[in-house]
Scaffold this motif. Structure first.
Motif, PDB file in Angstrom:
ATOM      1  N   SER A 169      -8.066   4.309  -1.507  1.00 18.10           N
ATOM      2  CA  SER A 169      -8.872   3.492  -0.613  1.00 18.10           C
ATOM      3  C   SER A 169      -9.447   4.273   0.569  1.00 18.10           C
ATOM      4  O   SER A 169     -10.551   3.977   1.011  1.00 18.10           O
ATOM      5  N   GLN A 197       1.407   0.182 -13.234  1.00 18.79           N
ATOM      6  CA  GLN A 197       0.448  -0.501 -12.383  1.00 18.79           C
ATOM      7  C   GLN A 197      -0.486   0.544 -11.776  1.00 18.79           C
ATOM      8  O   GLN A 197      -0.032   1.599 -11.320  1.00 18.79           O
ATOM      9  N   PHE A 246      -2.790   2.054  -8.925  1.00 17.17           N
ATOM     10  CA  PHE A 246      -3.052   2.050  -7.491  1.00 17.17           C
ATOM     11  C   PHE A 246      -4.367   2.800  -7.291  1.00 17.17           C
ATOM     12  O   PHE A 246      -4.510   3.940  -7.739  1.00 17.17           O
ATOM     13  N   ALA A 247      -5.334   2.174  -6.630  1.00 14.33           N
ATOM     14  CA  ALA A 247      -6.653   2.765  -6.422  1.00 14.33           C
ATOM     15  C   ALA A 247      -6.743   3.384  -5.033  1.00 14.33           C
ATOM     16  O   ALA A 247      -6.287   2.791  -4.048  1.00 14.33           O
ATOM     17  N   GLU A 300      -4.163   1.542  -2.769  1.00  8.23           N
ATOM     18  CA  GLU A 300      -3.895   0.103  -2.765  1.00  8.23           C
ATOM     19  C   GLU A 300      -3.526  -0.362  -4.171  1.00  8.23           C
ATOM     20  O   GLU A 300      -4.137   0.073  -5.150  1.00  8.23           O
ATOM     21  N   PRO A 301      -2.554  -1.277  -4.274  1.00  8.65           N
ATOM     22  CA  PRO A 301      -2.182  -1.791  -5.600  1.00  8.65           C
ATOM     23  C   PRO A 301      -3.310  -2.644  -6.180  1.00  8.65           C
ATOM     24  O   PRO A 301      -4.039  -3.313  -5.450  1.00  8.65           O
ATOM     25  N   THR A 302      -3.455  -2.595  -7.484  1.00  6.07           N
ATOM     26  CA  THR A 302      -4.429  -3.432  -8.186  1.00  6.07           C
ATOM     27  C   THR A 302      -3.672  -4.241  -9.237  1.00  6.07           C
ATOM     28  O   THR A 302      -2.530  -3.904  -9.573  1.00  6.07           O
ATOM     29  N   PRO A 303      -4.281  -5.273  -9.775  1.00  2.60           N
ATOM     30  CA  PRO A 303      -3.628  -6.042 -10.851  1.00  2.60           C
ATOM     31  C   PRO A 303      -3.694  -5.331 -12.203  1.00  2.60           C
ATOM     32  O   PRO A 303      -3.058  -5.751 -13.158  1.00  2.60           O
ATOM     33  N   GLU A 304      -4.437  -4.226 -12.278  1.00  2.86           N
ATOM     34  CA  GLU A 304      -4.620  -3.511 -13.543  1.00  2.86           C
ATOM     35  C   GLU A 304      -3.363  -2.725 -13.930  1.00  2.86           C
ATOM     36  O   GLU A 304      -2.684  -2.159 -13.072  1.00  2.86           O
ATOM     37  N   THR A 305      -3.079  -2.692 -15.213  1.00  7.14           N
ATOM     38  CA  THR A 305      -1.999  -1.854 -15.741  1.00  7.14           C
ATOM     39  C   THR A 305      -2.552  -0.999 -16.874  1.00  7.14           C
ATOM     40  O   THR A 305      -3.534  -1.363 -17.508  1.00  7.14           O
ATOM     41  N   SER A 321       0.844  -1.196   0.000  1.00  6.72           N
ATOM     42  CA  SER A 321       0.000   0.000   0.000  1.00  6.72           C
ATOM     43  C   SER A 321       0.874   1.240   0.000  1.00  6.72           C
ATOM     44  O   SER A 321       2.013   1.225   0.464  1.00  6.72           O
TER      45      SER A 321
END
Length: 75
Positions: A68, A63, A65-66, A49-54, A36
């Motif tokens: 939160s 990458q 990061f959304a 927070e990191p997401t798997p989306e790029t 995070s």
């Protein structure tokens, strides 16, 4: 003196206050993109927070990061 290049950007901040940040603030380097991220902005911390989306940005894959939550600095 030798010039040292800063690390290459590897994340994009999305959501929350990121919409109010400049592109230079939203695109940044994070040493460990699995953890995070907490950014101090005035009297508060914005948490992402990191997401798997790029996403592709200027020829690099970043990458996402959304946002939160927000927490406030104790006085």
């Amino acid at each position: 003196m030798t010039a040292v290049q800063s690390p290459r950007a590897n994340v994009l901040l999305r959501g929350g206050p990121a919409s109010q940040m400049s592109e230079a603030e939203r695109v940044r380097y994070v040493a460990d993109p699995a953890l995070s991220l907490k950014i101090q902005r005035g009297n508060r911390y914005e948490h992402f927070e990191p997401t798997p989306e790029t996403v592709s940005h200027d020829g690099s894959d970043l990458q996402v990061f959304a946002w939160s939550r927000v927490t406030y600095v104790a006085e």
